[in-house]
Design a protein around this motif. Structure first.
Motif, PDB file in Angstrom:
ATOM      1  N   ASP A 123     -24.425   3.835  -6.651  1.00 12.66           N
ATOM      2  CA  ASP A 123     -23.489   2.843  -7.198  1.00 12.66           C
ATOM      3  C   ASP A 123     -24.023   2.243  -8.485  1.00 12.66           C
ATOM      4  O   ASP A 123     -23.260   1.878  -9.377  1.00 12.66           O
ATOM      5  CB  ASP A 123     -23.251   1.726  -6.165  1.00 12.66           C
TER       6      ASP A 123
ATOM      7  N   ILE B 224       0.823  -1.219   0.000  1.00  9.03           N
ATOM      8  CA  ILE B 224       0.000   0.000   0.000  1.00  9.03           C
ATOM      9  C   ILE B 224       0.852   1.263   0.000  1.00  9.03           C
ATOM     10  O   ILE B 224       0.459   2.303  -0.515  1.00  9.03           O
ATOM     11  CB  ILE B 224      -0.972  -0.033   1.207  1.00  9.03           C
TER      12      ILE B 224
ATOM     13  N   TYR C 140     -11.726  10.905   3.160  1.00 10.85           N
ATOM     14  CA  TYR C 140     -10.890  10.989   4.354  1.00 10.85           C
ATOM     15  C   TYR C 140     -10.925  12.408   4.933  1.00 10.85           C
ATOM     16  O   TYR C 140     -11.044  12.593   6.147  1.00 10.85           O
ATOM     17  CB  TYR C 140      -9.459  10.580   4.030  1.00 10.85           C
TER      18      TYR C 140
ATOM     19  N   PRO D 153      -0.479   7.973  -5.165  1.00 10.97           N
ATOM     20  CA  PRO D 153      -1.590   8.682  -4.539  1.00 10.97           C
ATOM     21  C   PRO D 153      -2.903   7.913  -4.624  1.00 10.97           C
ATOM     22  O   PRO D 153      -3.162   7.216  -5.609  1.00 10.97           O
ATOM     23  CB  PRO D 153      -1.671  10.000  -5.310  1.00 10.97           C
ATOM     24  N   SER D 154      -3.729   8.047  -3.590  1.00  7.31           N
ATOM     25  CA  SER D 154      -5.034   7.367  -3.566  1.00  7.31           C
ATOM     26  C   SER D 154      -5.967   8.020  -4.576  1.00  7.31           C
ATOM     27  O   SER D 154      -5.758   9.164  -4.967  1.00  7.31           O
ATOM     28  CB  SER D 154      -5.649   7.491  -2.186  1.00  7.31           C
ATOM     29  N   PRO D 155      -7.011   7.291  -4.984  1.00  5.14           N
ATOM     30  CA  PRO D 155      -8.004   7.915  -5.857  1.00  5.14           C
ATOM     31  C   PRO D 155      -8.652   9.115  -5.175  1.00  5.14           C
ATOM     32  O   PRO D 155      -8.681   9.184  -3.941  1.00  5.14           O
ATOM     33  CB  PRO D 155      -9.047   6.808  -6.075  1.00  5.14           C
ATOM     34  N   ARG D 156      -9.150  10.018  -5.995  1.00  3.85           N
ATOM     35  CA  ARG D 156      -9.685  11.285  -5.473  1.00  3.85           C
ATOM     36  C   ARG D 156     -10.800  11.048  -4.452  1.00  3.85           C
ATOM     37  O   ARG D 156     -10.857  11.723  -3.434  1.00  3.85           O
ATOM     38  CB  ARG D 156     -10.211  12.093  -6.659  1.00  3.85           C
ATOM     39  N   GLN D 157     -11.696  10.066  -4.707  1.00  2.59           N
ATOM     40  CA  GLN D 157     -12.841   9.915  -3.801  1.00  2.59           C
ATOM     41  C   GLN D 157     -12.398   9.429  -2.434  1.00  2.59           C
ATOM     42  O   GLN D 157     -13.034   9.745  -1.422  1.00  2.59           O
ATOM     43  CB  GLN D 157     -13.919   9.012  -4.405  1.00  2.59           C
TER      44      GLN D 157
ATOM     45  N   TRP E 252     -14.124  12.866   6.642  1.00  2.00           N
ATOM     46  CA  TRP E 252     -14.093  12.082   7.887  1.00  2.00           C
ATOM     47  C   TRP E 252     -13.411  12.888   8.989  1.00  2.00           C
ATOM     48  O   TRP E 252     -13.876  12.917  10.133  1.00  2.00           O
ATOM     49  CB  TRP E 252     -13.368  10.770   7.601  1.00  2.00           C
ATOM     50  N   LEU E 253     -12.304  13.594   8.641  1.00  2.00           N
ATOM     51  CA  LEU E 253     -11.620  14.428   9.638  1.00  2.00           C
ATOM     52  C   LEU E 253     -12.543  15.552  10.108  1.00  2.00           C
ATOM     53  O   LEU E 253     -12.591  15.882  11.296  1.00  2.00           O
ATOM     54  CB  LEU E 253     -10.328  15.020   9.052  1.00  2.00           C
TER      55      LEU E 253
ATOM     56  N   PRO F 215     -18.347  12.584 -11.391  1.00  2.00           N
ATOM     57  CA  PRO F 215     -17.561  12.183 -10.212  1.00  2.00           C
ATOM     58  C   PRO F 215     -17.669  13.204  -9.082  1.00  2.00           C
ATOM     59  O   PRO F 215     -17.778  12.839  -7.914  1.00  2.00           O
ATOM     60  CB  PRO F 215     -16.128  12.115 -10.755  1.00  2.00           C
TER      61      PRO F 215
ATOM     62  N   ARG G 152       1.754   2.311  -3.794  1.00  2.00           N
ATOM     63  CA  ARG G 152       0.726   2.375  -4.834  1.00  2.00           C
ATOM     64  C   ARG G 152       0.511   3.778  -5.382  1.00  2.00           C
ATOM     65  O   ARG G 152      -0.341   3.996  -6.217  1.00  2.00           O
ATOM     66  CB  ARG G 152      -0.599   1.851  -4.286  1.00  2.00           C
TER      67      ARG G 152
ATOM     68  N   MET H  88     -20.924  12.743  -7.290  1.00  2.00           N
ATOM     69  CA  MET H  88     -20.960  11.502  -6.515  1.00  2.00           C
ATOM     70  C   MET H  88     -20.092  11.597  -5.269  1.00  2.00           C
ATOM     71  O   MET H  88     -20.434  11.044  -4.228  1.00  2.00           O
ATOM     72  CB  MET H  88     -20.541  10.337  -7.401  1.00  2.00           C
TER      73      MET H  88
ATOM     74  N   LEU I 272     -21.974  10.169   4.644  1.00  2.00           N
ATOM     75  CA  LEU I 272     -21.152  10.096   5.861  1.00  2.00           C
ATOM     76  C   LEU I 272     -21.717  11.037   6.938  1.00  2.00           C
ATOM     77  O   LEU I 272     -21.840  10.667   8.108  1.00  2.00           O
ATOM     78  CB  LEU I 272     -19.714  10.513   5.551  1.00  2.00           C
TER      79      LEU I 272
END
Lengths: 129, 205
Positions: free
Chosen positions: B93, B15, B29, B20-24, B32-33, B173, B18, B176, B184
């Motif tokens: 989805d 991990i 995250y 940068p993470s995908p944008r979503q 979430w903060l 995107p 890999r 969504m 959340l």
């Protein structure tokens, strides 16, 4: 070139609709969360209304039920997982819980202490005499 | 040469390598903060309520004011709206606008029902001389429960805006990601409500 392809794949990830299997597992997960929440909520209200639970133990039971239900919501609705992708989420959650505990219990302990050390109205009257 | 690259592709990349993470994931995250900081605000109000809940200044106590049946219906509204919100995410989805609209409508009606019950309760208390100015207990009560109600009303406005965005902009995107953040937010409000009904209503003494 390979890098841009990977980025495109990531961007496109959102645009491809999920398949039927994903959909079914999502539905099952939500239904499980709903059922668990209903059971825990009804248990809380029952415990608070009945006299068959030992009085001093009631707050502990209510707290346990509430924490269990929060856990159910986190796992089944907010999809917090302990997998490698969830590490950052879990770490942030752990820090959040730490700060919340600090604020709540810190306030309670400090205020109870101040309250115990405070001179009441009777004490003030006696001092003035 | 080509065989070698295939082998490399089959190895699971750790991990940390890999990229940068995908944008979503990043957006989720970040949101979430924000939610955690919001919950910390609530924890301060919970602490204030816990400290002041016994200070009724000779006024009405929680046991005299709260109706558990009412609270149970409120809880049911929020819980079911949480479920319909999850259904809305599933519709997203699958890219089904009609299902999304049904899920959103259910979520809105249940959320509005919750708010209506809460405002009726507040109005009834204020009419019986138990407004936020009566005692420290009631100030803390209205601050905590009112803050949650304020979040729910903001959530309802956000939900209306999300439905409008899905139907005018489509499944972009960007839209969504926002819908996922709303989901959340709505579930986090339900978590706060678990604390409210346990500590304020069931814990009343």
């Amino acid at each position: 070139m390979a890098e841009t392809d990977a980025q495109h794949a990531q961007e496109n990830d959102l645009e491809t609709p999920g398949d039927a299997a994903d959909w079914k597992s999502g539905l099952v997960k939500s239904l499980m969360g709903l059922a668990a929440s209903i059971v825990l909520t009804l248990a809380s209200f029952w415990a608070a209304g009945t006299h068959s639970v030992w009085g001093p133990g009631l707050p502990v039971l209510l707290a346990a039920l509430a924490i269990a239900q929060m856990g159910v919501h986190l796992v089944f609705f907010l999809h917090v997982s302990s997998g490698p992708e969830g590490t950052n989420t879990i770490l942030a959650l752990a820090f959040g819980v730490f700060v919340v505990a600090l604020v709540v219990f810190g306030s309670l302990i400090i205020m109870a202490n101040l309250d115990a050390g405070m001179v009441g109205m009777d004490g003030l009257m006696r001092m003035q005499r | 040469m080509s065989a070698a690259t295939t082998v490399i592709a089959e190895v699971e990349i750790p991990i940390s390598e890999r990229g940068p993470s995908p944008r979503q994931v990043i957006v989720g995250y970040g949101f979430w903060l924000f939610l955690l900081s919001d919950i910390i605000i609530f924890s301060a109000l919970f602490a204030a309520y816990a400290v002041l809940s016994g200070r009724t200044a000779g006024g009405p106590t929680g046991v005299q004011l709260f109706h558990r049946d009412n609270v149970l219906v409120e809880t049911a509204c929020l819980l079911l709206s949480s479920f319909s919100c999850a259904m809305m995410s599933l519709a997203m989805d699958l890219r089904r606008k009609a299902w999304m609209a049904v899920g959103a409508a259910l979520t809105f009606v249940l959320g509005a029902g919750f708010l209506w019950l809460e405002l009726t309760e507040f109005a009834g208390m204020a009419a019986h001389g138990a407004g936020p100015d009566r005692s420290a207990f009631l100030s803390a009560f209205f601050a905590l429960v009112g803050m949650h109600g304020l979040h729910v009303s903001i959530g309802l406005c956000w939900l209306v805006s999300m439905v409008a965005q899905v139907f005018t902009l489509g499944w972009r995107p960007m839209v969504m990601r926002r819908l996922a953040c709303f989901s959340l937010f709505w579930h986090a409000l339900d978590i706060v409500w678990i604390g409210v009904f346990t500590i304020v209503y069931l814990g009343a003494h």
